[in-house]
Scaffold this motif. Structure first.
Motif, PDB file in Angstrom:
ATOM      1  N   UNK A 144      52.176  25.372  -0.953  1.00 46.75           N
ATOM      2  CA  UNK A 144      51.651  25.902   0.131  1.00 46.75           C
ATOM      3  C   UNK A 144      52.143  25.454   1.363  1.00 46.75           C
ATOM      4  N   UNK A 145      52.413  26.238   2.277  1.00 47.01           N
ATOM      5  CA  UNK A 145      53.169  25.829   3.551  1.00 47.01           C
ATOM      6  C   UNK A 145      52.346  26.374   4.719  1.00 47.01           C
ATOM      7  N   UNK A 146      52.601  25.951   5.779  1.00 44.10           N
ATOM      8  CA  UNK A 146      51.797  26.324   7.146  1.00 44.10           C
ATOM      9  C   UNK A 146      52.774  26.374   8.273  1.00 44.10           C
ATOM     10  N   UNK A 147      53.198  27.348   8.761  1.00 41.72           N
ATOM     11  CA  UNK A 147      54.110  27.364  10.016  1.00 41.72           C
ATOM     12  C   UNK A 147      53.087  27.267  11.225  1.00 41.72           C
ATOM     13  N   UNK A 148      53.416  26.289  11.997  1.00 41.31           N
ATOM     14  CA  UNK A 148      52.704  25.872  13.178  1.00 41.31           C
ATOM     15  C   UNK A 148      53.688  26.091  14.319  1.00 41.31           C
ATOM     16  N   UNK A 149      53.447  27.227  15.144  1.00 44.87           N
ATOM     17  CA  UNK A 149      54.440  27.396  15.998  1.00 44.87           C
ATOM     18  C   UNK A 149      53.940  27.239  17.372  1.00 44.87           C
ATOM     19  N   UNK A 150      54.893  27.018  18.427  1.00 45.83           N
ATOM     20  CA  UNK A 150      54.645  26.637  19.878  1.00 45.83           C
ATOM     21  C   UNK A 150      54.424  27.616  20.595  1.00 45.83           C
ATOM     22  N   UNK A 175      45.801  33.195  15.211  1.00 49.94           N
ATOM     23  CA  UNK A 175      46.091  32.646  16.641  1.00 49.94           C
ATOM     24  C   UNK A 175      45.208  31.493  16.953  1.00 49.94           C
ATOM     25  N   UNK A 176      45.775  30.365  17.100  1.00 51.21           N
ATOM     26  CA  UNK A 176      45.001  29.098  17.240  1.00 51.21           C
ATOM     27  C   UNK A 176      44.633  29.071  18.788  1.00 51.21           C
ATOM     28  N   UNK A 177      43.747  28.031  19.006  1.00 44.07           N
ATOM     29  CA  UNK A 177      42.844  27.894  20.349  1.00 44.07           C
ATOM     30  C   UNK A 177      44.011  27.670  21.547  1.00 44.07           C
ATOM     31  N   UNK A 178      45.103  27.396  21.455  1.00 44.70           N
ATOM     32  CA  UNK A 178      46.221  27.151  22.354  1.00 44.70           C
ATOM     33  C   UNK A 178      47.092  28.740  22.634  1.00 44.70           C
ATOM     34  N   UNK A 179      46.711  29.605  21.578  1.00 42.04           N
ATOM     35  CA  UNK A 179      47.216  30.798  21.730  1.00 42.04           C
ATOM     36  C   UNK A 179      48.494  30.963  21.190  1.00 42.04           C
TER      37      UNK A 179
END
Length: 289
Positions: free
Chosen positions: A175-181, A149-153
């Motif tokens: 290698x992939x990264x899902x960056x969610x809103x 969980x990022x600093x933005x929650x």
């Protein structure tokens, strides 16, 4: 909808030290095997066990069935490679793969005890590897997920994206990264962090002090342990480093990936992994200063 972008980053030599912790055997037994098998990601249904006290003694936890359809028995399709993180309010968020569809899913709890929850499909990762038999001994358990969980929650999930169309003959993957809103995974962007050949298996992630992801993983084509460090919490750019290239060092033990990463308070990154050739349990400590 998931929007996919490729991140180009330079490859550099990381400032690190590598230490052998323990010599194991090719077929470990006793406490070593028990400890390794306790980390194995292969399962048929997703369970979340919430401890009711600090000691989490026998019988002092609540078991919650997660996953698609909340089936209480073994799921016919199989849901595997589970990772869990806690939001700032201690609400659990769980990532995992559905072997029948190749979907990466996130189940987000609406309270600390997960009495209610919602499940979102983040993206399709291609054919899921390592789920065709009831255990990992004779297969390649290489499709992992790692959630934070990022600093933005909001949720971040690292995973292997299989482009081969096969669970056993793997010729291409990234290698992939899902960056969610948000924390539920309902809306995410995909960052492709490393590609070319077969890279990204056994991904394990932690966050730096500013929330930037650091992900350790296996480069199967070159048989290297690698580390990618994002420049910011959304990973708009990233730098890839080769951590160990002395033989096969992807953290794979008996076809399972058992590497793990942690970021210390001083910013150093510690990665534990298994050396297939020398049968050693190792730790790499990387300086980010």
């Amino acid at each position: 909808a998931l929007v996919s972008t490729s991140i180009s980053g330079s490859i550099s030599s990381a400032s690190l030290s590598v230490t052998r912790i323990k010599r194991t055997s090719a077929r470990a037994s006793g406490p070593v095997k028990d400890a390794l098998e306790s980390t194995m990601p292969c399962t048929r249904k997703v369970l979340l066990e919430i401890c009711n006290d600090a000691q989490c003694g026998t019988g002092s936890y609540t078991e919650v069935v997660m996953g698609r359809n909340d089936l209480n028995e073994h799921l016919g399709s199989g849901q595997y490679f589970v990772s869990v993180a806690l939001r700032s309010n201690d609400y659990p968020v769980v990532s995992y793969l559905d072997s029948s569809t190749g979907d990466l899913l996130i189940t987000a709890c609406s309270d600390a005890q997960c009495d209610s929850k919602s499940t979102s499909v983040v993206t399709n990762t291609g054919v899921v590897t390592g789920t065709s038999q009831p255990n990992c001994d004779s297969r390649d358990c290489s499709s992992t997920t790692s959630i934070a969980i990022g600093p933005d929650g909001n949720a971040l999930v690292a995973y292997f994206k299989n482009a081969s169309g096969s669970a056993t003959e793997i010729t291409s993957g990234s290698l992939a990264l899902a960056v969610c809103t948000d924390h539920t995974g309902a809306s995410c962007e995909e960052r492709v962090l490393d590609s070319g050949g077969v890279v990204g298996q056994g991904a394990t992630m932690d966050l730096l002090a500013d929330g930037s992801p650091a992900i350790a993983y296996y480069d199967r084509t070159n048989q290297d342990l690698k580390l990618v460090i994002c420049s910011d919490p959304q990973c708009n750019s990233a730098e890839v480093s080769v951590i160990d290239s002395t033989g096969r060092n992807g953290g794979r033990f008996e076809n399972r990936f058992v590497n793990s990463i942690a970021v210390a308070s001083d910013g150093r990154i510690a990665i534990t992994y298994f050396g297939e050739d020398d049968q050693d349990l190792k730790i790499a400590v990387v300086s980010t200063a």
